[in-house]
Design a protein around this motif. Structure first.
Motif, PDB file in Angstrom:
ATOM      1  N   ARG A  41       0.837  -1.197   0.000  1.00  0.00           N
ATOM      2  CA  ARG A  41       0.000   0.000   0.000  1.00  0.00           C
ATOM      3  C   ARG A  41       0.874   1.248   0.000  1.00  0.00           C
ATOM      4  O   ARG A  41       1.800   1.364   0.808  1.00  0.00           O
ATOM      5  N   PRO A  42       0.579   2.212  -0.866  1.00  0.00           N
ATOM      6  CA  PRO A  42       1.351   3.462  -0.839  1.00  0.00           C
ATOM      7  C   PRO A  42       1.167   4.198   0.492  1.00  0.00           C
ATOM      8  O   PRO A  42       0.060   4.299   1.019  1.00  0.00           O
ATOM      9  N   LEU A  43       2.266   4.688   1.027  1.00  0.00           N
ATOM     10  CA  LEU A  43       2.227   5.522   2.213  1.00  0.00           C
ATOM     11  C   LEU A  43       2.187   6.989   1.787  1.00  0.00           C
ATOM     12  O   LEU A  43       2.416   7.312   0.620  1.00  0.00           O
ATOM     13  N   HIS A  44       1.907   7.865   2.723  1.00  0.00           N
ATOM     14  CA  HIS A  44       1.715   9.278   2.396  1.00  0.00           C
ATOM     15  C   HIS A  44       2.639  10.132   3.263  1.00  0.00           C
ATOM     16  O   HIS A  44       2.611  10.042   4.495  1.00  0.00           O
ATOM     17  N   LEU A  45       3.470  10.960   2.622  1.00  0.00           N
ATOM     18  CA  LEU A  45       4.373  11.885   3.292  1.00  0.00           C
ATOM     19  C   LEU A  45       3.992  13.315   2.931  1.00  0.00           C
ATOM     20  O   LEU A  45       3.859  13.649   1.744  1.00  0.00           O
ATOM     21  N   VAL A  46       3.804  14.160   3.937  1.00  0.00           N
ATOM     22  CA  VAL A  46       3.596  15.589   3.732  1.00  0.00           C
ATOM     23  C   VAL A  46       4.723  16.332   4.438  1.00  0.00           C
ATOM     24  O   VAL A  46       5.024  16.053   5.608  1.00  0.00           O
ATOM     25  N   ALA A  47       5.361  17.265   3.735  1.00  0.00           N
ATOM     26  CA  ALA A  47       6.429  18.083   4.299  1.00  0.00           C
ATOM     27  C   ALA A  47       5.990  19.543   4.311  1.00  0.00           C
ATOM     28  O   ALA A  47       5.510  20.053   3.293  1.00  0.00           O
ATOM     29  N   VAL A  48       6.129  20.199   5.447  1.00  0.00           N
ATOM     30  CA  VAL A  48       5.766  21.609   5.581  1.00  0.00           C
ATOM     31  C   VAL A  48       6.969  22.368   6.119  1.00  0.00           C
ATOM     32  O   VAL A  48       7.723  21.853   6.951  1.00  0.00           O
ATOM     33  N   GLY A  49       7.161  23.595   5.624  1.00  0.00           N
ATOM     34  CA  GLY A  49       8.283  24.354   6.153  1.00  0.00           C
ATOM     35  C   GLY A  49       8.767  25.495   5.304  1.00  0.00           C
ATOM     36  O   GLY A  49       7.999  26.138   4.581  1.00  0.00           O
ATOM     37  N   SER A  51      12.415  27.264   3.060  1.00  0.00           N
ATOM     38  CA  SER A  51      13.053  27.070   1.760  1.00  0.00           C
ATOM     39  C   SER A  51      13.737  25.715   1.630  1.00  0.00           C
ATOM     40  O   SER A  51      13.928  25.222   0.514  1.00  0.00           O
ATOM     41  N   LEU A  52      14.123  25.104   2.753  1.00  0.00           N
ATOM     42  CA  LEU A  52      14.720  23.777   2.676  1.00  0.00           C
ATOM     43  C   LEU A  52      13.700  22.742   2.230  1.00  0.00           C
ATOM     44  O   LEU A  52      14.052  21.743   1.589  1.00  0.00           O
ATOM     45  N   VAL A  53      12.442  22.961   2.543  1.00  0.00           N
ATOM     46  CA  VAL A  53      11.364  22.097   2.059  1.00  0.00           C
ATOM     47  C   VAL A  53      10.927  22.530   0.663  1.00  0.00           C
ATOM     48  O   VAL A  53      10.585  21.707  -0.183  1.00  0.00           O
ATOM     49  N   ALA A  54      10.959  23.830   0.404  1.00  0.00           N
ATOM     50  CA  ALA A  54      10.564  24.352  -0.905  1.00  0.00           C
ATOM     51  C   ALA A  54      11.595  24.047  -1.993  1.00  0.00           C
ATOM     52  O   ALA A  54      11.302  24.188  -3.177  1.00  0.00           O
ATOM     53  N   GLY A  55      12.809  23.650  -1.607  1.00  0.00           N
ATOM     54  CA  GLY A  55      13.796  23.198  -2.585  1.00  0.00           C
ATOM     55  C   GLY A  55      14.720  24.257  -3.138  1.00  0.00           C
ATOM     56  O   GLY A  55      15.393  24.011  -4.145  1.00  0.00           O
ATOM     57  N   HIS A  60      15.176  21.895  -9.999  1.00  0.00           N
ATOM     58  CA  HIS A  60      13.837  21.340 -10.197  1.00  0.00           C
ATOM     59  C   HIS A  60      13.375  20.694  -8.898  1.00  0.00           C
ATOM     60  O   HIS A  60      14.186  20.179  -8.115  1.00  0.00           O
ATOM     61  N   GLN A  61      12.068  20.690  -8.691  1.00  0.00           N
ATOM     62  CA  GLN A  61      11.506  20.098  -7.470  1.00  0.00           C
ATOM     63  C   GLN A  61      11.876  18.621  -7.316  1.00  0.00           C
ATOM     64  O   GLN A  61      11.946  18.119  -6.186  1.00  0.00           O
ATOM     65  N   SER A  62      12.126  17.933  -8.413  1.00  0.00           N
ATOM     66  CA  SER A  62      12.472  16.508  -8.320  1.00  0.00           C
ATOM     67  C   SER A  62      13.809  16.276  -7.615  1.00  0.00           C
ATOM     68  O   SER A  62      14.100  15.162  -7.176  1.00  0.00           O
ATOM     69  N   GLU A  63      14.643  17.338  -7.518  1.00  0.00           N
ATOM     70  CA  GLU A  63      15.937  17.229  -6.845  1.00  0.00           C
ATOM     71  C   GLU A  63      15.890  17.729  -5.406  1.00  0.00           C
ATOM     72  O   GLU A  63      16.911  17.762  -4.731  1.00  0.00           O
ATOM     73  N   ALA A  64      14.709  18.139  -4.957  1.00  0.00           N
ATOM     74  CA  ALA A  64      14.564  18.774  -3.649  1.00  0.00           C
ATOM     75  C   ALA A  64      14.458  17.744  -2.530  1.00  0.00           C
ATOM     76  O   ALA A  64      14.397  16.532  -2.752  1.00  0.00           O
ATOM     77  N   LEU A  65      14.387  18.245  -1.313  1.00  0.00           N
ATOM     78  CA  LEU A  65      14.444  17.381  -0.136  1.00  0.00           C
ATOM     79  C   LEU A  65      13.277  16.407  -0.046  1.00  0.00           C
ATOM     80  O   LEU A  65      13.469  15.217   0.240  1.00  0.00           O
ATOM     81  N   THR A  66      12.053  16.879  -0.292  1.00  0.00           N
ATOM     82  CA  THR A  66      10.887  16.014  -0.048  1.00  0.00           C
ATOM     83  C   THR A  66      10.866  14.768  -0.922  1.00  0.00           C
ATOM     84  O   THR A  66      10.686  13.656  -0.403  1.00  0.00           O
TER      85      THR A  66
END
Length: 233
Positions: A41-49, A51-55, A60-66
């Motif tokens: 089953r897919p799990l769900h991750l939400v990141a809030v914060g 610029s370190l979360v915003a990448g 590109h967002q694909s290279e970011a932390l989340t």
């Protein structure tokens, strides 16, 4: 701190505000799925914060932390991970508390909170930080099944900032981190202190303030090691 040191730090802070050009938030989708080859089953991750979360710092967002974090969680638990990011360059813990956290719905499996540097830059007091972090975690624990937190980054080691300002930032980050550790400990929330970790070569992005992809990979690995300590025994 003597008057000369205070004046020097103020002058350097003003110079940095006018001279350091921060990397913008990168383009790209702020949601996706990592570990599609994993069963279950897919799990769900939400990141809030912030610029370190915003990448900020990567192209590109694909290279970011989340998404990097989601990929490592998927490998660790052996299941796909749906991820989404709610963050902004310059966000303080207060913005996380009142704007991004209320947007979290559906009781995600993992809820990641990252803020702190901008609170220090905005000269918010430790008491203000403690009040907002405590309230943020109390609310987050009702919205996510597993909440985890990391410290501020390492602006005190930023090659873009002058020496006296870096030293002052380091002292403030140490005080903030000490308070955060205690607040998280009281609530049983895993806390990862990235603020004093030895940095790998290539950690900094071109702005000298945010992480590069190498930096985000480094941080993601630290977070997963803290989140799943039993996997490293």
């Amino acid at each position: 701190m003597n008057p000369f040191e205070r004046l020097l730090i103020s002058a350097e802070a003003l110079w940095a505000q006018r001279s350091v050009k921060l990397a913008p938030e990168p383009p790209g989708e702020r949601c996706g799925v990592s570990g599609l080859s994993q069963p279950g089953r897919p799990l769900h991750l939400v990141a809030v914060g912030d610029s370190l979360v915003a990448g900020s710092g990567v192209d590109h967002q694909s290279e970011a932390l989340t998404p990097l974090l989601a990929g490592l969680i998927a490998q660790t638990v052996g299941a796909p991970v749906k991820w989404e990011t709610r963050a902004q360059l310059g966000a303080t813990i207060r913005r996380v508390r009142y704007r991004y956290l209320p947007e979290v719905t559906g009781k995600p499996d993992y809820l990641f909170i990252c803020a702190g540097t901008n609170d220090i830059m905005a000269r918010r007091s430790i008491q203000e930080w403690c009040d907002d972090l405590s309230a943020t975690l109390d609310e987050a624990l009702t919205r996510g099944q597993k909440v985890f937190v990391c410290s501020s980054g390492q602006p005190h080691n930023s090659p873009a900032l002058p020496k006296a300002l870096r030293e002052a930032l380091g002292r403030q980050i140490d005080a903030q981190t000490e308070a955060s550790i205690e607040i998280c400990r009281e609530r049983g929330v895993p806390f990862t202190n990235v603020s004093r970790a030895p940095l790998p070569e290539g950690f900094w992005a071109t702005d000298g303030f945010h992480p590069s992809r190498i930096g985000y990979e480094f941080a993601a690995k630290m977070l997963v090691d803290s989140l799943f300590p039993q996997k490293n025994q």
